[in-house]
Design an enzyme around this catalytic site. Structure first.
Site, PDB file in Angstrom:
ATOM      1  N   GLU A   7       0.816  -1.214   0.000  1.00 46.31           N
ATOM      2  CA  GLU A   7       0.000   0.000   0.000  1.00 46.31           C
ATOM      3  C   GLU A   7       0.851   1.265   0.000  1.00 46.31           C
ATOM      4  OE1 GLU A   7      -3.377   2.066   2.828  1.00 46.31           O
ATOM      5  OE2 GLU A   7      -3.555  -0.035   2.297  1.00 46.31           O
ATOM      6  N   LYS A   8       2.029   1.184   0.620  1.00 43.38           N
ATOM      7  CA  LYS A   8       2.866   2.374   0.751  1.00 43.38           C
ATOM      8  C   LYS A   8       4.327   1.950   0.833  1.00 43.38           C
ATOM      9  CE  LYS A   8       0.584   3.483   4.556  1.00 43.38           C
ATOM     10  NZ  LYS A   8      -0.127   2.255   5.013  1.00 43.38           N
ATOM     11  N   ASP A 102      -3.318  -2.478   3.287  1.00 45.34           N
ATOM     12  CA  ASP A 102      -3.590  -2.516   4.722  1.00 45.34           C
ATOM     13  C   ASP A 102      -4.755  -3.465   5.005  1.00 45.34           C
ATOM     14  OD1 ASP A 102      -1.572  -0.846   5.467  1.00 45.34           O
ATOM     15  OD2 ASP A 102      -2.808   0.942   5.693  1.00 45.34           O
ATOM     16  N   ASP A 104      -7.722  -3.600   5.989  1.00 49.05           N
ATOM     17  CA  ASP A 104      -9.033  -3.014   6.236  1.00 49.05           C
ATOM     18  C   ASP A 104      -9.744  -2.817   4.905  1.00 49.05           C
ATOM     19  OD1 ASP A 104      -7.752  -0.823   5.112  1.00 49.05           O
ATOM     20  OD2 ASP A 104      -7.767   0.390   6.919  1.00 49.05           O
ATOM     21  N   TYR A 320      -0.411  -2.013  13.720  1.00 48.73           N
ATOM     22  CA  TYR A 320      -1.247  -1.227  12.796  1.00 48.73           C
ATOM     23  C   TYR A 320      -2.230  -0.355  13.574  1.00 48.73           C
ATOM     24  CZ  TYR A 320      -4.735  -0.354   9.147  1.00 48.73           C
ATOM     25  OH  TYR A 320      -5.605   0.237   8.273  1.00 48.73           O
ATOM     26  N   ARG A 322      -4.769   2.014  12.569  1.00 46.39           N
ATOM     27  CA  ARG A 322      -6.111   2.441  12.172  1.00 46.39           C
ATOM     28  C   ARG A 322      -7.118   1.322  12.416  1.00 46.39           C
ATOM     29  NH1 ARG A 322      -3.165   4.699   7.795  1.00 46.39           N
ATOM     30  NH2 ARG A 322      -3.860   3.020   6.438  1.00 46.39           N
TER      31      ARG A 322
END
Length: 638
Positions: A7-8, A102, A104, A320, A322
């Site tokens: 993702e990043k 991520d 989610d 993580y 969030r």
């Protein structure tokens, strides 16, 4: 070649470090033997603008609403074109692809939409990482799952993205154009989450502004009982002049009774004594951490989110962040002593807490049934170098460690007493509490409880030593702060009028998500709808006017909370994305018919609110690749 799409960049680096072989960097990727790791930069794609579907919609016109795409289109974000080109080249060479977004709903969308946009048709596996330290990443790499398992989650995320576009684009255009007719020159942004949040604050501000205080008169009596003295308070009967909270609003009856009480005798007529056990507070979700950090350290919700991202990505000290979960996997229990010992190495306060922990204890926090895509925030076990942390990063890290550490402390045990005395045929009540075992309580700064009462026996006699009447005044509701607003967004059912909806929402959905709540608040400030006055968040005149002019269904939380329920049902294969969008369109058409220039003109002229305009950025913000809300209410990353 196996291609892993993270993702990043920080996640890609962590994955590469856990792979065998020597990582070799190249443009936009890291090569590790027969595996190449590349990355997104947050969202590489975004929903195409209305004019991509019909050039006529580049001009804002009421008669063109609602704008509803036939076949949805995504477009590369301007600054993401280079990285998208890298992934396009690599994916053509890949024999299989690993989705490493991520864990989610938004992380599922972010990477999968790139894979589908590039028309990759081969096998896709899913890598779920919530801890960037090498051992945790290695364990995750050994547990790859089929990405097909997460297709319902992707469908829910895609439905949310499209619904936010439909809602935000159409209502923003409708009320902006209506605003021009009403004499307002500027965009009036409407979003399915930001507008109900603004509504909460505007309505609270109105309640404060309209509040009219009135006096009330509590009466106390000091009583001599068999084994000491205590103070009790009169509980007036219903035939007395009371307000809706049961407070006496006429002083005369209180003065008359107070004059008769000294020397009067009575009896203890009701006695409730019980020992209570209170388990330690659970480990944090992001929102729960934002609430506590705001109260304790005055940090805004966005500051806490940014700090957590740094503790996770840069320092690798926490898992993580969030997360909306407050429970931990049962398999983590065996590792807890080692991870907490590592986390506490370089700090006197943490070391003191560690010395008091009993790792033979097990709290209800360790529960696989309560853990979804991600678990509560927890320390990774990496020792913290506090010289490399800012003061606020240290504060937030200690909070995360503390709430996991508390699971290894005994429950708080208290002895609570409620007593009711009868004198002169009137009831007087007293309550007290004594601590039998402080348990986890010393780790927390908590409010003082009622002092203990002397030992009491049912039906024992008492004598009034003195009495008095106090004059107090009712107080208006408190303005929202970051802490209370985040808590309201978490527990939005309390602000819903419909009892059936309130019952449904009580233990389930909130307003916004862990990833977006902080950004929503900052967006409202940036757009000039809210201002900060010390710790308080207040609606501006413009924000208050917009809420007054909008249909109540747009500015109250029922709709977005029920959206979240349907999206969750889609992710669990209990609802259909097409049916969800169709229901939304019917709702949207009804709302568009309610735009009223006259009503908006009136609200702009008469609205009251705090002074302030759009916030000015003092410096160019650093890229953090954190999730936020875009102007159309859609989820993006920057």
């Amino acid at each position: 070649m196996r291609l892993i799409i993270a993702e990043k960049p920080s996640l890609a680096r962590a994955i590469a470090e856990a792979l065998p072989g020597s990582p070799k960097r190249q443009e936009g990727a890291i090569v590790c033997g027969d595996t190449t790791v590349t990355w997104c930069l947050g969202h590489l794609l975004e929903q195409s603008p209305p004019e991509a579907y019909d050039p006529a919609d580049k001009q804002w016109r009421l008669d063109r609403l609602p704008i509803v795409p036939g076949i949805w289109k995504l477009a590369p974000r301007y600054k993401a074109r280079g990285q998208l080109a890298v992934i396009r080249k690599l994916i053509k060479q890949a024999t299989d692809v690993v989705h490493a977004g991520d864990p989610d709903r938004e992380g599922q969308l972010l990477v999968q939409e790139v894979i589908e946009h590039l028309k990759y048709r081969g096998p896709v596996q899913r890598l779920l990482i919530s801890d960037l330290n090498r051992p945790a990443v290695s364990r995750a790499l050994a547990k790859l799952r089929s990405n097909q398992e997460f297709q319902p989650l992707f469908q829910a995320a895609q439905a949310r993205s499209r619904a936010d576009w439909l809602y935000g684009i159409n209502l923003t255009r409708a009320w902006t154009l209506t605003g021009r007719q009403a004499g307002h020159d500027g965009v009036l942004s409407v979003g399915r989450v930001q507008t109900p949040v603004l509504g909460l604050i505007a309505r609270r501000d109105n309640a404060i502004r309209d509040f009219r205080p009135h006096p009330f008169y509590p009466l106390w009596v000091d009583l001599q009982v068999e084994k000491g003295q205590l103070r009790a308070w009169w509980a007036p009967q219903e035939n007395q002049p009371l307000d809706d909270q049961g407070r006496l609003i006429d002083r005369m009856p209180a003065d008359a009774l107070a004059a008769q009480l000294p020397g009067a005798t009575g009896q203890l007529t009701k006695l409730d004594q019980q020992e209570k056990r209170q388990a330690p507070p659970l480990p944090y979700s992001l929102s729960a951490l934002q609430v506590d950090a705001a109260r304790r350290f005055g940090l805004s919700a966005q500051m806490v989110l940014d700090i957590c991202q740094r503790l996770y990505e840069q320092h690798k000290l926490i898992t993580y962040p969030r997360s909306d979960c407050r429970y931990l996997p049962e398999e983590h229990l065996a590792l807890a002593q080692r991870s907490l010992t590592g986390a506490c190495q370089n700090d006197d306060t943490l070391s003191q807490w560690l010395n008091g922990a009993d790792f033979s204890l097990r709290s209800k926090a360790w529960n696989d049934k309560q853990v979804g895509a991600h678990h509560a925030l927890a320390p990774t076990g990496k020792p913290a170098d506090f010289s490399q942390l800012s003061a606020t990063e240290g504060h937030v890290f200690r909070l995360v460690v503390r709430n996991v550490m508390a699971q290894f402390y005994r429950p708080l045990r208290t002895f609570e007493v409620k007593a009711e005395f009868t004198l002169l045929n009137e009831a007087f009540r007293a309550r007290g509490q004594s601590i039998l075992d402080p348990g986890w309580k010393p780790l927390f700064t908590t409010k003082e409880e009622a002092p203990p009462l002397p030992p009491l026996t049912q039906n024992e006699h008492c004598k009034a030593l003195g009495a008095g009447v106090e004059e107090k005044e009712t107080r208006p509701p408190e303005p929202f702060t970051d802490a209370s607003l985040i808590k309201a967004m978490m527990n939005i059912g309390r602000y819903v009028d419909d009892p059936n909806v309130r019952k449904t929402l009580r233990d389930t959905d909130g307003l916004g998500t862990e990833a977006t709540r902080a950004g929503i608040i900052e967006t409202l400030v940036q757009r000039g709808y809210l201002v900060r006055q010390q710790k308080a968040l207040r609606a501006t005149k413009l924000g208050s006017a917009l809420i007054t002019a909008l249909p109540s269904a747009v500015s109250t939380p029922e709709r977005t909370a029920l959206w979240e329920q349907r999206l969750r049902a889609i992710s669990e294969q209990q609802d259909d994305a097409g049916a969800f969008q169709q229901a939304l369109l019917e709702d949207l058409r009804a709302l568009l018919h309610q735009s009223d220039a006259g009503k908006l003109r009136q609200s702009l002229q008469t609205a009251q609110g705090a002074t302030g305009g759009p916030a000015k950025r003092t410096s160019k913000p650093k890229k953090r690749y954190t999730k936020r809300k875009s102007a159309a209410g859609k989820q993006t990353k920057s």
